[in-house]
Design an enzyme around this catalytic site. Structure first.
Site, mmCIF file in Angstrom:
data_model
loop_
_atom_site.group_PDB
_atom_site.id
_atom_site.type_symbol
_atom_site.label_atom_id
_atom_site.label_comp_id
_atom_site.label_asym_id
_atom_site.label_seq_id
_atom_site.Cartn_x
_atom_site.Cartn_y
_atom_site.Cartn_z
ATOM 1 N N PHE A 109 0.818 -1.222 0.000
ATOM 2 C CA PHE A 109 0.000 0.000 0.000
ATOM 3 C C PHE A 109 0.849 1.269 0.000
ATOM 4 C CE2 PHE A 109 -4.086 -1.591 2.318
ATOM 5 C CZ PHE A 109 -4.709 -1.775 1.108
ATOM 6 N N GLU A 110 0.294 2.338 -0.563
ATOM 7 C CA GLU A 110 0.869 3.692 -0.471
ATOM 8 C C GLU A 110 2.327 3.758 -0.934
ATOM 9 O OE1 GLU A 110 -1.458 5.458 0.013
ATOM 10 O OE2 GLU A 110 -2.795 4.767 1.570
ATOM 11 N N GLY A 111 2.629 3.000 -1.976
ATOM 12 C CA GLY A 111 4.009 2.900 -2.444
ATOM 13 C C GLY A 111 4.696 1.765 -1.714
#
Length: 592
Positions: free
Chosen positions: A401-403
Site C-alpha cells: 500500500f501507499e508505495g
C-alpha cells in the site's frame, strides 16, 4: 505557546530534546475523549458484526461508516466551515489507531477519510469543498482513490487513463481503467487520475452516477477480505470542467502529497493492529498449557512477547512524534481560508521523509508482531477461528500500500539528498566534518547519567550515517540514484536513527515527568532497542562501504567503524524478561 518548526529530515544532523516532541503521554483531555469515542464505536458497533463484515457485506459496511460519520469520526480532517471538526493531526492519528482493531472495516474508513477525502480538503476549490465535503464528513457519501492501473503500480505517472476536453469546453471525456480500488464496490465519489490529451497528468472528481462509470468484480484477496477492492472502468465518461481537481497537469502534486499523509496514517493503523495482536497473544500464552504449565512461563515465549511490545513501543513513539511535527507546522495556517488546504499539504510535505519512515517501519513492525503472534498460538494461529490468523494475512498488504516499502526506501534517501541540494539542510557540510574528524581519538567511556550509553550510540549512529552517505555522494555522484542497494541501506540507517531517537526521547520524557520508577519499563525497552538496532546500523554501514571502496580506503573505513562501534552491551536477555513479565501480567501492550 507556539511550537518550534523542525526541518524535515534534520534529525540525522541535529539533536532534539524530550521537551520538544509529542508523545502519547501528552494527550489532552479532548484528545483522550476522541480516542475513547473511537474505541467505544469499534467495540460496541463494529466488532459484534465482525463475521458479517469479513464476508464483505456492502450494506452493513456502509451503514457502519455512516454511523461513524454521525459520531464525528469521519470529519476530523475536514474544516469546520465544510461540515467537519477541523481537529489536529494527533486526534486524527488516535482515531486511525483505535479503528485498526476493526480489521477490514478500518481500511474502508481509512481509505474514505484519508486518500479519498483529503484531496478535496487540500486541493478542492471552494465550490468543490461546499459540494462534496459535508457529505463526506458525515458519511452520506463515501470516497475512493483511483491511482493504480493494470500497467502502472509504483510508476504512478505512467498512467494510461486519458482525459480530453470537449469542443465546447464544458467537460472532459475520461477513458481508461483503474485497478485495486478500495471502497470501489460502494463508493459514491472517486478521485481519478488521468492524462489530459494523453500527456498532462491531472486529477478529477468523478461521481458513480456519471454515465460510463462501471465497477468490475471484487478481487479475491489474501487478506483484508472485508473491504471492497474492485477495478474502476471509465468509458467515455463526461466529467464537468468544474470537477477538475487542482490545476491541469499538476496531478502529481496532489498524488504525492496525499500519499504522504496516507503513509503516515498507515503507520498509525499499524500501532493499533500491533496492540491488538499483543493482547491476543499474551492472553493465549497465559491460557494455553503445555508440559503442565502455561506457555507464557517458557522464556522463549516471553521473549517473543517482549520483542512484540518493544517494537510497538518504538513505532508508537515515532508515529506520535511525527504527528506533533505535522501539527506544529500547521498551527500558523488560517484553516478558515480557502488557501488553507494547499498550505496544509505543503506543510505536511515538509515531513514526507518522516511519513515514509513511519510507513516502512510500521508495516514491517506489524508484520513481525503478527508473525510472532501466530507462532505463539502454534497450530491454532493457522486456524481462521483465531483472530491472529487474520491479522497476519491482513498485515501483508501494508508493505505494498501507499508505495511499496522498496519505493519508500528510495524516497527516504532521495528526499534527504534533494533537501541538501536545495540548501534546506547542511547535510554535506556535516558529512564533510565527520570525514575530516574520523581519525581523531574517540572517547568511549560513559558517565553514570541516565541513558548516557544510549545517547552516545545514537550520536555515533548519526556519525556513521553521515560518513557512509558522504562517501556514497563522492563515489557515485549523479549516478547515486542507480545504486539502489546502497540507497536502501542508507534509508535503513535513517529509519533506525529516527526510531532510536523517538524511543529515547519518549523514555526520557516519561522518566523526567513521572519519575524513575514509572519510566523504568520505557527505559528498559529503549535500552534493548537501541543496542539491538545499533548492530544493524553497523552491519548496513559495513556492507555499504564494502560496495564503494577497496584496498587501503576500505581498510581505513572499516577500522573507523570498528573504533566507533565498540561498546559493552547490556544483558538484553534479562531486560527482555522484565518486559515479558509486565506484558504477561497485563495481557496487553504496556509502557509503564
Amino acid at each position: 505557546m507556539m511550537a518550534t518548526i523542525v526541518k524535515g529530515g534534520s534529525f540525522v544532523i541535529d539533536s532534539s530534546s524530550w521537551e520538544s516532541i509529542m508523545t502519547p503521554e501528552d494527550l489532552s483531555e479532548e484528545q483522550t475523549l476522541i480516542a475513547e469515542a473511537a474505541e467505544h464505536f469499534i467495540e460496541n458497533e463494529v466488532l459484534p458484526h465482525d463475521g458479517e463484515l469479513e464476508k464483505l457485506d456492502y450494506k452493513l459496511t456502509v451503514q457502519l461508516i455512516r454511523k461513524a460519520g454521525e459520531l464525528g469520526l469521519l470529519g476530523v480532517d475536514v474544516p469546520e466551515k465544510y461540515g467537519g471538526l477541523g481537529l489536529d493531526k494527533v486526534s486524527s492519528t488516535l482515531i486511525s489507531e483505535k479503528l485498526a482493531k476493526g480489521s477490514s472495516f478500518a481500511l474502508s474508513v481509512g481509505a474514505h477519510v484519508g486518500i479519498g477525502t483529503l484531496p478535496i480538503v487540500f486541493f478542492g476549490t471552494p465550490e468543490q469543498k461546499r459540494k462534496y465535503l459535508p457529505d463526506l464528513a458525515d458519511g452520506s457519501k463515501i470516497a475512493a482513490y483511483c491511482l493504480t492501473e493494470p500497467s502502472s503500480g509504483s510508476d504512478a505517472l505512467g498512467a494510461r487513463a486519458t482525459a480530453k476536453l470537449s469542443d465546447d469546453r464544458t467537460h472532459y471525456v475520461l477513458n481508461g481503467a483503474k485497478q485495486f480500488i478500495t471502497n470501489a464496490g460502494f463508493a459514491d465519489v472517486f478521485i481519478v487520475y488521468a492524462k489530459i490529451d494523453g500527456k498532462h497528468f491531472s486529477a478529477f472528481i468523478v461521481e458513480r452516477t456519471m454515465e460510463g462509470v462501471s465497477i468490475g468484480p471484487e478481487e479475491k484477496k489474501m487478506g483484508i477480505k472485508g473491504s471492497s477492492t474492485c477495478p474502476l472502468i471509465l468509458d467515455q465518461v463526461k466529467v464537468p470542467v468544474d470537477n477538475l481537481l487542482g490545476e491541469p497537469g499538476k496531478g502529481h502534486v496532489i498524488a504525492f502529497n496525499i500519499l504522504n499523509i496516507g503513509r503516515f496514517k498507515l503507520g498509525a493503523g499499524c500501532v493499533g493492529a500491533a496492540k491488538d495482536a499483543i493482547s491476543l497473544s499474551a492472553a493465549y500464552a497465559n491460557e494455553r498449557t503445555q508440559f503442565g504449565k502455561p506457555i507464557s512461563s517458557f522464556p522463549l515465549i516471553g521473549e517473543k512477547l517482549a520483542d512484540m511490545n518493544i517494537a510497538t513501543f518504538v513505532l508508537e513513539s515515532m508515529v506520535y512524534r511525527t504527528a506533533g511535527l505535522i501539527d506544529a507546522v500547521l498551527q500558523n495556517i488560517d484553516h478558515g481560508s480557502d488557501a488553507a488546504g494547499v498550505q496544509s499539504a505543503k506543510g505536511i510535505a515538509e515531513y514526507a521523509l518522516e511519513c515514509s519512515i513511519n510507513k516502512v517501519f510500521g508495516t514491517e513492525a506489524l508484520d513481525f508482531v503478527a508473525d510472532e503472534g501466530v507462532q505463539i498460538h502454534g497450530g491454532y494461529g493457522f486456524i481462521q477461528e483465531y483472530k491472529i490468523e487474520r491479522i497476519y494475512r491482513d498485515s501483508r498488504i501494508n508493505r505494498i500500500f501507499e508505495g511499496t516499502n522498496e519505493i519508500n526506501r528510495l524516497l527516504i534517501t532521495g528526499t534527504l539528498l534533494k533537501k541538501a541540494m536545495k540548501g534546506e539542510l547542511p547535510l554535506m557540510e556535516h558529512a564533510q566534518s565527520v570525514q575530516e574528524s574520523m581519525l581523531e581519538p574517540t572517547e568511549q567511556s560513559d558517565t553514570d547519567e541516565r541513558f548516557a550509553q544510549e545517547k552516545r550510540l545514537l550520536a555515533t549512529a548519526k556519525q556513521i550515517f553521515l560518513l557512509v552517505g558522504g562517501q556514497a555522494v563522492q563515489t557515485y555522484g549523479l549516478e547515486l540514484e542507480e545504486q539502489q542497494e546502497v540507497l536502501a541501506r542508507l534509508s535503513d540507517m535513517m529509519i533506525a536513527i529516527y526510531a532510536m531517537e523517538s524511543a529515547l526521547l519518549r523514555a526520557e520524557k516519561i522518566t523526567a515527568k513521572s519519575g524513575e520508577k514509572r519510566g523504568e519499563l520505557a527505559s528498559i525497552m529503549t535500552s534493548v532497542y537501541v543496542h539491538d538496532t545499533f548492530a544493524s546500523i553497523e552491519r548496513a554501514a559495513k556492507q555499504s562501504v564494502a560496495a564503494m571502496a577497496s584496498g587501503d580506503l576500505l581498510s581505513l573505513q572499516l577500522s573507523v567503524l570498528r573504533k566507533w562501534t565498540r561498546h559493552t552491551p547490556p544483558d538484553t536477555i534479562r531486560l527482555k524478561r522484565q518486559v515479558a513479565e509486565k506484558v504477561k501480567a497485563a495481557e496487553r501492550y504496556v509502557v509503564v
